[in-house]
Design an enzyme around this catalytic site. Sequence first.
Site, PDB file in Angstrom:
ATOM      1  N   LYS A  17      -3.985 -10.974  -6.656  1.00  0.00           N
ATOM      2  CA  LYS A  17      -5.270 -11.194  -5.985  1.00  0.00           C
ATOM      3  C   LYS A  17      -6.337 -10.276  -6.550  1.00  0.00           C
ATOM      4  O   LYS A  17      -6.049  -9.142  -6.945  1.00  0.00           O
ATOM      5  CB  LYS A  17      -5.053 -11.032  -4.471  1.00  0.00           C
ATOM      6  CG  LYS A  17      -5.910 -10.010  -3.777  1.00  0.00           C
ATOM      7  CD  LYS A  17      -5.680  -9.940  -2.290  1.00  0.00           C
ATOM      8  CE  LYS A  17      -6.039  -8.511  -1.878  1.00  0.00           C
ATOM      9  NZ  LYS A  17      -6.764  -8.288  -0.690  1.00  0.00           N
TER      10      LYS A  17
ATOM     11  N   LYS B 288       0.825  -1.213   0.000  1.00  0.00           N
ATOM     12  CA  LYS B 288       0.000   0.000   0.000  1.00  0.00           C
ATOM     13  C   LYS B 288       0.850   1.249   0.000  1.00  0.00           C
ATOM     14  O   LYS B 288       0.444   2.272  -0.563  1.00  0.00           O
ATOM     15  CB  LYS B 288      -0.967  -0.005   1.193  1.00  0.00           C
ATOM     16  CG  LYS B 288      -1.983  -1.126   1.096  1.00  0.00           C
ATOM     17  CD  LYS B 288      -3.412  -0.705   1.286  1.00  0.00           C
ATOM     18  CE  LYS B 288      -4.309  -1.834   0.803  1.00  0.00           C
ATOM     19  NZ  LYS B 288      -5.668  -1.813   1.248  1.00  0.00           N
TER      20      LYS B 288
ATOM     21  N   LYS C  46     -10.623  -4.862  -5.063  1.00  0.00           N
ATOM     22  CA  LYS C  46     -11.605  -3.845  -5.459  1.00  0.00           C
ATOM     23  C   LYS C  46     -10.923  -2.558  -5.889  1.00  0.00           C
ATOM     24  O   LYS C  46     -11.543  -1.710  -6.527  1.00  0.00           O
ATOM     25  CB  LYS C  46     -12.586  -3.591  -4.319  1.00  0.00           C
ATOM     26  CG  LYS C  46     -11.963  -3.192  -3.009  1.00  0.00           C
ATOM     27  CD  LYS C  46     -13.000  -3.194  -1.899  1.00  0.00           C
ATOM     28  CE  LYS C  46     -12.322  -3.136  -0.544  1.00  0.00           C
ATOM     29  NZ  LYS C  46     -12.935  -3.909   0.481  1.00  0.00           N
TER      30      LYS C  46
END
Length: 334
Positions: free
Chosen positions: A199, A117, A202
């Site tokens: 993966k 992130k 969203k």
Amino acid sequence: MSETTDKKRIFSGVQPSGKLTLGNYLGAIRNFAMLQEEYECLYCVVDLHAITVRQNPADLRRQTLEVLAQYLACGLDPEKSTLFIQSHVPAHAELAWILNCYSMFGELSRMTQFKDKSSKHSDNVNAGLFDYPVLMAADILLYQTDLVPVGVDQLQHIELTRNIAQRFNGIYSETFTMPEPYIPKTGAKIMSLQDPTRKMSKSDENANGFILLMDKPEDIMRKFKRAVTDSDGRIVRGEGKEGISNLIAIYALATGKTPEEVEAEFAGKGYAEFKPAVGEAVVEMLRPIREKTEDLLRNKDYLQQVYTEGAQRASYMARKTLDKVYRKVGFIKR
Ligand code: ATP
Ligand code: LTN
């Protein structure tokens, strides 16, 4: 629901950071519903976690209610499980502060989600993003949780939670229950339909990579037909066949078959037949969830009643642990 039971306790959470995907459903929420029969469950919408990445306030408010509505639509029953919003129970933030003082800079620096992130949001590598797993540890440890159902991407955070609990217990005597992860055998990591080595997420910039629980049937069909596969042509799992392996897992979960049964069913058949079959199975699995979510979102009073009662129950349980922790570290009773 009775206040205290002999049942083992479960806690899990989902961030209201966007719209929920098929990965969130198959890796986590679907299991939440199955587990609520056997365990005493708390399921949280973790809004404090969501703001570690910049969120638009109006979207965050809407998404928080959407996650709650989707919990209900996926079969979570407020009579059986405690459903609540994290920021409504201040004990989460309070325990997180305490646990910060028992969490090491080095161990937090090793968290892969933080590394991912912070490279993705390099303009906003804030202290909350770094501290995210400590807040997650607080979520879990506050409720003396035995089991935490999550997708495999969260395993490292649960191991960290166990280390923090063990460290605290070691200094102050037994305070926290040692939680175990609950990772499903199939579906623990649903992959992107466009890049099956990553993966399904969203926050993927390519919307063809993910299926949203609220996607329309025609969009679901289109995304599966376009799913990236390989040139081998056989419907079997294996190395170099990440795309097909992923579709087999999805089809198996949507139809209740084992992956072996799916391979047998499609032996000798081609991708042109398999891909739409996966799409149709997913459309049928998601249809009732989408319709129920739409209904629930029209009934804001009911949602409010659920999250208000949930927060009351959760606060009561959380307070017990927090009082114990405050006493152990040497704070004066108020
Ligand atoms: P983001 O994509 O924004 O980083 P996320 O979907 O990974 O968010 P959450 O919404 O908090 O994060 O995830 C909720 C639950 O869904 C977690 O238990 C997580 O492990 C699980 N999960 C998320 N993506 C997948 C996936 N592709 N396959 C299986 N489980 C998943
Ligand atoms: N980090 C989790 C969400 C989360 C969670 C939790 C999961 C926050 N607190 C406690 C289980 C238990 C994620 O899926 N990204």
